[in-house]
Design a protein around this motif. Structure first.
Motif, PDB file in Angstrom:
ATOM      1  N   ASP A 194       0.822  -1.213   0.000  1.00 20.73           N
ATOM      2  CA  ASP A 194       0.000   0.000   0.000  1.00 20.73           C
ATOM      3  C   ASP A 194       0.852   1.259   0.000  1.00 20.73           C
ATOM      4  O   ASP A 194       0.500   2.268  -0.619  1.00 20.73           O
ATOM      5  N   PHE A 195       1.968   1.218   0.690  1.00 21.16           N
ATOM      6  CA  PHE A 195       2.883   2.359   0.688  1.00 21.16           C
ATOM      7  C   PHE A 195       3.428   2.613  -0.711  1.00 21.16           C
ATOM      8  O   PHE A 195       3.500   3.756  -1.174  1.00 21.16           O
ATOM      9  N   GLU A 196       3.795   1.561  -1.417  1.00 14.23           N
ATOM     10  CA  GLU A 196       4.318   1.708  -2.770  1.00 14.23           C
ATOM     11  C   GLU A 196       3.239   2.235  -3.719  1.00 14.23           C
ATOM     12  O   GLU A 196       3.512   3.085  -4.578  1.00 14.23           O
ATOM     13  N   LYS A 197       2.016   1.723  -3.579  1.00 11.53           N
ATOM     14  CA  LYS A 197       0.930   2.203  -4.442  1.00 11.53           C
ATOM     15  C   LYS A 197       0.627   3.679  -4.180  1.00 11.53           C
ATOM     16  O   LYS A 197       0.397   4.451  -5.111  1.00 11.53           O
ATOM     17  N   MET A 198       0.620   4.047  -2.908  1.00 14.26           N
ATOM     18  CA  MET A 198       0.393   5.448  -2.581  1.00 14.26           C
ATOM     19  C   MET A 198       1.479   6.329  -3.201  1.00 14.26           C
ATOM     20  O   MET A 198       1.193   7.394  -3.767  1.00 14.26           O
ATOM     21  N   ASP A 199       2.708   5.874  -3.131  1.00  7.92           N
ATOM     22  CA  ASP A 199       3.830   6.636  -3.695  1.00  7.92           C
ATOM     23  C   ASP A 199       3.681   6.781  -5.213  1.00  7.92           C
ATOM     24  O   ASP A 199       3.894   7.868  -5.768  1.00  7.92           O
ATOM     25  N   GLN A 200       3.302   5.724  -5.906  1.00  6.92           N
ATOM     26  CA  GLN A 200       3.156   5.778  -7.365  1.00  6.92           C
ATOM     27  C   GLN A 200       2.043   6.737  -7.781  1.00  6.92           C
ATOM     28  O   GLN A 200       2.242   7.590  -8.658  1.00  6.92           O
ATOM     29  N   HIS A 201       0.885   6.611  -7.164  1.00 12.47           N
ATOM     30  CA  HIS A 201      -0.238   7.491  -7.533  1.00 12.47           C
ATOM     31  C   HIS A 201       0.066   8.949  -7.195  1.00 12.47           C
ATOM     32  O   HIS A 201      -0.261   9.857  -7.966  1.00 12.47           O
ATOM     33  N   LEU A 202       0.706   9.179  -6.060  1.00 11.07           N
ATOM     34  CA  LEU A 202       1.004  10.546  -5.647  1.00 11.07           C
ATOM     35  C   LEU A 202       1.982  11.217  -6.608  1.00 11.07           C
ATOM     36  O   LEU A 202       1.760  12.362  -7.037  1.00 11.07           O
ATOM     37  N   HIS A 203       3.052  10.526  -6.994  1.00  8.58           N
ATOM     38  CA  HIS A 203       4.031  11.138  -7.891  1.00  8.58           C
ATOM     39  C   HIS A 203       3.472  11.325  -9.300  1.00  8.58           C
ATOM     40  O   HIS A 203       3.823  12.292  -9.986  1.00  8.58           O
ATOM     41  N   HIS A 204       2.611  10.423  -9.730  1.00  6.01           N
ATOM     42  CA  HIS A 204       1.962  10.623 -11.039  1.00  6.01           C
ATOM     43  C   HIS A 204       1.133  11.900 -11.021  1.00  6.01           C
ATOM     44  O   HIS A 204       1.225  12.732 -11.940  1.00  6.01           O
ATOM     45  N   ALA A 205       0.316  12.067  -9.970  1.00  8.86           N
ATOM     46  CA  ALA A 205      -0.516  13.265  -9.870  1.00  8.86           C
ATOM     47  C   ALA A 205       0.348  14.521  -9.774  1.00  8.86           C
ATOM     48  O   ALA A 205       0.078  15.532 -10.441  1.00  8.86           O
ATOM     49  N   PHE A 206       1.401  14.465  -8.981  1.00  9.64           N
ATOM     50  CA  PHE A 206       2.268  15.634  -8.799  1.00  9.64           C
ATOM     51  C   PHE A 206       2.914  16.061 -10.115  1.00  9.64           C
ATOM     52  O   PHE A 206       2.929  17.257 -10.460  1.00  9.64           O
ATOM     53  N   ASN A 207       3.446  15.110 -10.875  1.00 13.20           N
ATOM     54  CA  ASN A 207       4.113  15.446 -12.139  1.00 13.20           C
ATOM     55  C   ASN A 207       3.148  16.075 -13.139  1.00 13.20           C
ATOM     56  O   ASN A 207       3.485  17.059 -13.819  1.00 13.20           O
ATOM     57  N   VAL A 208       1.934  15.539 -13.227  1.00 12.89           N
ATOM     58  CA  VAL A 208       0.958  16.096 -14.168  1.00 12.89           C
ATOM     59  C   VAL A 208       0.513  17.484 -13.717  1.00 12.89           C
ATOM     60  O   VAL A 208       0.388  18.406 -14.536  1.00 12.89           O
ATOM     61  N   PHE A 209       0.281  17.660 -12.430  1.00 10.74           N
ATOM     62  CA  PHE A 209      -0.146  18.973 -11.926  1.00 10.74           C
ATOM     63  C   PHE A 209       0.904  20.037 -12.225  1.00 10.74           C
ATOM     64  O   PHE A 209       0.569  21.152 -12.656  1.00 10.74           O
ATOM     65  N   VAL A 210       2.163  19.711 -11.987  1.00  8.51           N
ATOM     66  CA  VAL A 210       3.226  20.687 -12.225  1.00  8.51           C
ATOM     67  C   VAL A 210       3.315  21.039 -13.711  1.00  8.51           C
ATOM     68  O   VAL A 210       3.434  22.213 -14.085  1.00  8.51           O
ATOM     69  N   GLN A 211       3.252  20.029 -14.567  1.00  6.14           N
ATOM     70  CA  GLN A 211       3.431  20.259 -16.003  1.00  6.14           C
ATOM     71  C   GLN A 211       2.217  20.933 -16.642  1.00  6.14           C
ATOM     72  O   GLN A 211       2.369  21.796 -17.510  1.00  6.14           O
ATOM     73  N   ARG A 212       0.998  20.570 -16.207  1.00  4.53           N
ATOM     74  CA  ARG A 212      -0.199  21.038 -16.905  1.00  4.53           C
ATOM     75  C   ARG A 212      -0.901  22.201 -16.209  1.00  4.53           C
ATOM     76  O   ARG A 212      -1.545  23.017 -16.873  1.00  4.53           O
ATOM     77  N   LEU A 213      -0.809  22.273 -14.887  1.00  4.36           N
ATOM     78  CA  LEU A 213      -1.522  23.317 -14.157  1.00  4.36           C
ATOM     79  C   LEU A 213      -0.614  24.409 -13.611  1.00  4.36           C
ATOM     80  O   LEU A 213      -1.095  25.499 -13.285  1.00  4.36           O
ATOM     81  N   GLY A 214       0.673  24.126 -13.500  1.00  9.60           N
ATOM     82  CA  GLY A 214       1.605  25.124 -12.975  1.00  9.60           C
ATOM     83  C   GLY A 214       1.792  25.010 -11.476  1.00  9.60           C
ATOM     84  O   GLY A 214       1.004  24.381 -10.764  1.00  9.60           O
ATOM     85  N   GLU A 215       2.843  25.631 -10.984  1.00 13.08           N
ATOM     86  CA  GLU A 215       3.197  25.501  -9.577  1.00 13.08           C
ATOM     87  C   GLU A 215       2.262  26.271  -8.651  1.00 13.08           C
ATOM     88  O   GLU A 215       2.193  25.980  -7.457  1.00 13.08           O
ATOM     89  N   ASP A 216       1.543  27.275  -9.182  1.00  8.10           N
ATOM     90  CA  ASP A 216       0.684  28.099  -8.332  1.00  8.10           C
ATOM     91  C   ASP A 216      -0.721  27.525  -8.157  1.00  8.10           C
ATOM     92  O   ASP A 216      -1.509  28.074  -7.378  1.00  8.10           O
ATOM     93  N   HIS A 217      -1.057  26.478  -8.885  1.00 11.71           N
ATOM     94  CA  HIS A 217      -2.397  25.898  -8.765  1.00 11.71           C
ATOM     95  C   HIS A 217      -2.525  25.209  -7.413  1.00 11.71           C
ATOM     96  O   HIS A 217      -1.579  24.613  -6.904  1.00 11.71           O
ATOM     97  N   ILE A 218      -3.712  25.285  -6.830  1.00 15.36           N
ATOM     98  CA  ILE A 218      -3.911  24.734  -5.491  1.00 15.36           C
ATOM     99  C   ILE A 218      -3.715  23.221  -5.468  1.00 15.36           C
ATOM    100  O   ILE A 218      -3.224  22.655  -4.490  1.00 15.36           O
ATOM    101  N   SER A 219      -4.063  22.529  -6.562  1.00 15.73           N
ATOM    102  CA  SER A 219      -3.838  21.077  -6.620  1.00 15.73           C
ATOM    103  C   SER A 219      -2.355  20.767  -6.596  1.00 15.73           C
ATOM    104  O   SER A 219      -1.909  19.812  -5.938  1.00 15.73           O
ATOM    105  N   THR A 220      -1.552  21.583  -7.306  1.00 16.65           N
ATOM    106  CA  THR A 220      -0.105  21.390  -7.300  1.00 16.65           C
ATOM    107  C   THR A 220       0.471  21.648  -5.916  1.00 16.65           C
ATOM    108  O   THR A 220       1.354  20.917  -5.446  1.00 16.65           O
ATOM    109  N   GLN A 221      -0.012  22.674  -5.241  1.00 16.47           N
ATOM    110  CA  GLN A 221       0.482  22.986  -3.905  1.00 16.47           C
ATOM    111  C   GLN A 221       0.178  21.861  -2.921  1.00 16.47           C
ATOM    112  O   GLN A 221       1.032  21.481  -2.112  1.00 16.47           O
ATOM    113  N   ARG A 222      -1.029  21.302  -3.008  1.00 15.99           N
ATOM    114  CA  ARG A 222      -1.369  20.188  -2.116  1.00 15.99           C
ATOM    115  C   ARG A 222      -0.512  18.963  -2.415  1.00 15.99           C
ATOM    116  O   ARG A 222      -0.045  18.287  -1.487  1.00 15.99           O
TER     117      ARG A 222
END
Length: 509
Positions: free
Chosen positions: A467-495
């Motif tokens: 479960d720890f590994e799955k959480m890590d995979q999903h979290l980093h996938h979301a983080f990379n997409v948020f940074v690339q597509r929404l920018g660093e100032d978006h609230i989803s990226t900040q979270r």
């Protein structure tokens, strides 16, 4: 015959003996008790009567004391009841006064916001009117500059005046059908609107907003500000602002669009567009409630106020959309309203009611769009959110994975909407890890010597295994997409950034 006299003597002697015995037993008075025996009996009887009377008096005194104690207890209880009732009335009065004060503050805040929106709408209308007037003045100045360049005589001035009037008429005609000074037409505006919609579908929300703004400029030049097409474009700009995470700016855009719709001639012809705009106003309130900082004081009251406003907007829009539906015929706008209502219940922690609304929305969406539409997938995602809120994590994973499969097939893996599903899955695995860690701490981790060891490695025990590994995979996938597509100032990226930093702390521990 000789023995008969002897028998008589014997019988007489026995009778005499019996009489003597009886006389001795009863005192020699013919079988009656003597005076001493009678006195003793009377004395004994009187003593019994006195004892019984004394016992009766003691019982009466004890009963009187008991009744007095009961009366005192009842009086004390009644006094306590009166004191409690007085205290309850005082507390109720204080609560009512506090509620009235909160209502007054809420009404004042609502009036302030409504006044702000009215000022914004008035300023926007005034700005557009001034821009339109300035455009006509510039056009008139251009015409005057060309027609009055050489007017030495009165007849020539009159001729040039006729030409000026004809030029104004031509300018008005071109504003409705042709090109403006910049060489753009309404066809160009339509192209820009279609491009903005395409960018929105790809998740390029900032670029879509810029494109809609260019489209709006062209439409204002040709149609003016009080036109339904202009209102629709402003509404689309608000939707783009919602996706960017700017709730207040989106609210201003929706209010401007709503102002235009409500002031058009034949307002009933645009009832559906107006209802859709009203729903978007509710979504702006919903996003503002979702983005509240829960570390600030009074955020619960603010959340309740915003979700109530959102729900009121949804109900108003739902009445309009339902009025055009016959029977149990499915309607996509009705389904979207139920979906949005479920969101407000979910934010408030009313998960069962949220599930009920989501199930209605899902049923209608499937009947209209089919199983493979991303809108159907997104409703499944929110059903997973409700189950996660109730800690029914197996059900949550089921709905999240169904949604992830649908939206990934439609958008691809690097779309922001897909990233949001990965983010929700990461949160679900985090919740599962916390629940399992709590169970471990309540069993063998709570026993010595593991209690000391668990205290040192508390974070690590909360997240371990697959479960720890799955959480890590999903979290980093979301983080990379948020940074690339929404920018660093978006609230989803900040979270997501905060979550990644917390993950690194866990790994370091």
């Amino acid at each position: 015959h000789k023995m008969r006299p002897l028998r008589g003597v014997i019988v007489a002697a026995l009778l005499l003996c019996s009489l003597a015995a009886v006389q001795g037993q009863y005192g020699g008075r013919g079988g009656y008790p003597d005076d001493d025996m009678t006195d003793r009996a009377v004395e004994y009887y009187m003593m019994q009567q006195q004892a019984e009377q004394q016992k009766y008096q003691e019982e009466m005194m004890a009963r009187a004391q008991e009744e007095e104690m009961i009366r005192r207890q009842q009086a004390q209880y009644m006094q306590q009841q009166r004191q409690q009732e007085a205290y309850n009335r005082q507390q109720q009065q204080m609560a009512q006064e506090e509620m009235m004060e909160q209502r007054r503050q809420a009404l004042y805040q609502q009036e302030m916001e409504e006044e702000y929106y009215r000022q914004q709408q008035a300023a926007y209308a005034q700005q557009q009117a001034m821009a339109q007037a300035q455009a006509f003045q510039e056009a008139a100045a251009d015409v005057r500059a060309t027609t009055y360049a050489y007017t030495p005589t009165r007849d020539e001035r009159e001729a040039y005046q006729v030409q000026f009037d004809q030029g104004q008429e031509e300018a008005r005609r071109k504003a409705g059908t042709g090109a403006d000074a910049g060489g753009t037409s309404l066809d160009d505006a339509t192209t820009l609107a279609e491009k903005g919609t395409m960018l929105m579908s790809k998740g390029n929300y900032a670029s879509a907003l810029v494109t809609y703004d260019r489209c709006l400029s062209v439409q204002l030049a040709h149609l003016g500000d009080m036109h339904p097409i202009v209102a629709h474009t402003v509404d689309l700009m608000g939707v783009a602002l919602l996706r960017i995470g700017s709730a207040r700016e989106a609210q201003e855009a929706f209010q401007k669009a709503l102002y235009i719709y409500q002031n058009l001639q034949g307002e009933g012809q645009h009832a559906a567009d107006t209802a859709l705009c009203v729903m978007h106003v509710g979504q702006a309130f919903e996003l503002e409630a979702e983005n509240l900082d829960k570390s600030t004081k009074g955020w619960e009251k603010k959340m309740e106020d915003l979700t109530e406003r959102a729900y009121d907007m949804y109900e108003r829009a739902l009445d309009v959309f339902k009025s055009r539906v016959e029977g149990d015929e499915p309607d996509l706008d009705v389904a979207n309203i139920y979906h949005a209502m479920g969101n407000t219940h979910n934010i408030r922690g009313e998960y069962m009611e949220a599930l009920r609304k989501y199930k209605i929305a899902l049923s209608q969406k499937i009947r209209v769009l089919g199983e493979d539409d991303p809108s159907v997938g997104w409703t499944k995602n929110n059903i997973g959110n409700a189950f996660k809120g109730m800690f029914k994590l197996d059900e949550a994973f089921k709905w999240y994975n169904e949604c992830l499969e649908t939206v990934t097939q439609f958008f691809g893996p690097d779309h922001p909407e897909v990233a949001h599903v990965h983010w929700n899955l990461a949160l679900a695995y985090h919740t599962k890890g916390e629940v399992e860690a709590l169970k471990r701490r309540q069993t063998w981790h709570g026993r010595w010597p593991f209690r000391w060891f668990a205290g040192i490695t508390k974070k690590r025990l909360a997240h371990e295994g697959d479960d720890f590994e799955k959480m890590d995979q999903h979290l980093h996938h979301a983080f990379n997409v948020f940074v690339q597509r929404l920018g660093e100032d978006h609230i989803s990226t900040q979270r997501a950034t905060e979550a990644v930093m917390a993950m690194r702390e866990l790994v370091r521990d």
